[in-house]
Design an enzyme around this catalytic site. Sequence first.
Site, PDB file in Angstrom:
ATOM      1  CG  ASN A 174      -0.576  -0.277   2.606  1.00  0.00           C
ATOM      2  OD1 ASN A 174       0.470  -1.017   2.732  1.00  0.00           O
ATOM      3  ND2 ASN A 174      -0.930   0.367   3.649  1.00  0.00           N
TER       4      ASN A 174
ATOM      5  CD  GLU B 172      -1.627   5.003   4.822  1.00  0.00           C
ATOM      6  OE1 GLU B 172      -2.345   4.022   5.188  1.00  0.00           O
ATOM      7  OE2 GLU B 172      -1.138   5.704   5.433  1.00  0.00           O
TER       8      GLU B 172
ATOM      9  CB  CYS C 111      -5.220  -1.321  -1.802  1.00  0.00           C
ATOM     10  SG  CYS C 111      -6.557  -0.479  -1.079  1.00  0.00           S
TER      11      CYS C 111
ATOM     12  CD  GLU D  16      -5.193  -5.976  -1.373  1.00  0.00           C
ATOM     13  OE1 GLU D  16      -4.322  -4.830  -1.215  1.00  0.00           O
ATOM     14  OE2 GLU D  16      -5.903  -6.545  -0.658  1.00  0.00           O
TER      15      GLU D  16
ATOM     16  CB  CYS E 195     -10.797  -2.746   0.386  1.00  0.00           C
ATOM     17  SG  CYS E 195      -9.896  -1.930  -1.151  1.00  0.00           S
TER      18      CYS E 195
ATOM     19  CB  CYS F 166      -8.394  -4.790  -3.666  1.00  0.00           C
ATOM     20  SG  CYS F 166      -7.410  -3.451  -3.151  1.00  0.00           S
TER      21      CYS F 166
END
Length: 161
Positions: free
Chosen positions: A62, A64, A73, A75, A112, A115
């Site tokens: 990830n 940010e 993210c 993934e 999430c 993803c």
Amino acid sequence: MRKHKIAFELEVYDSQQELNEEDASLMKQALFARNNAYAPYSNFFVGAAVLLENGEVVCGNNQENASYPSGLCAERVAIFHAGANFPNVKIKAVAITAASKNIKVESPVAPCGNCRQSLKEYEVKQEAPISLLLMGESGEVYKCSSVADILPLGFDSSYLG
């Protein structure tokens, strides 16, 4: 009116040591990726490793941003990298692991919604399932045989005509 129950089975391993060699290696690479995550705001670190049919492994973590929606993210970082660099190679599996500075993540962590949708797109594109390995910091590992399992009633290109 009728009721319809949607369910799926998954494999549960007590630890990554119980995984077969290929899955254990993939999870180890996801753990390494997790250690390089950039998560100064959430302190929630995620690593993902994508195993391609040709044996290549593409990792992501990830990333940010102070403008929260601008981050990505793990993934999606990994799967988009795989799609961009190996567009015609099928994806066999994705290993995902997460840890936090704030709490001990003792349960496997699933992707999430964004993803799940992105992973599902690649599963539909290649017309073959992508297995998922899910883990927290350590402990149990869940193995799902397909992204479709964790995104029941998912939206895909078949609805676009």
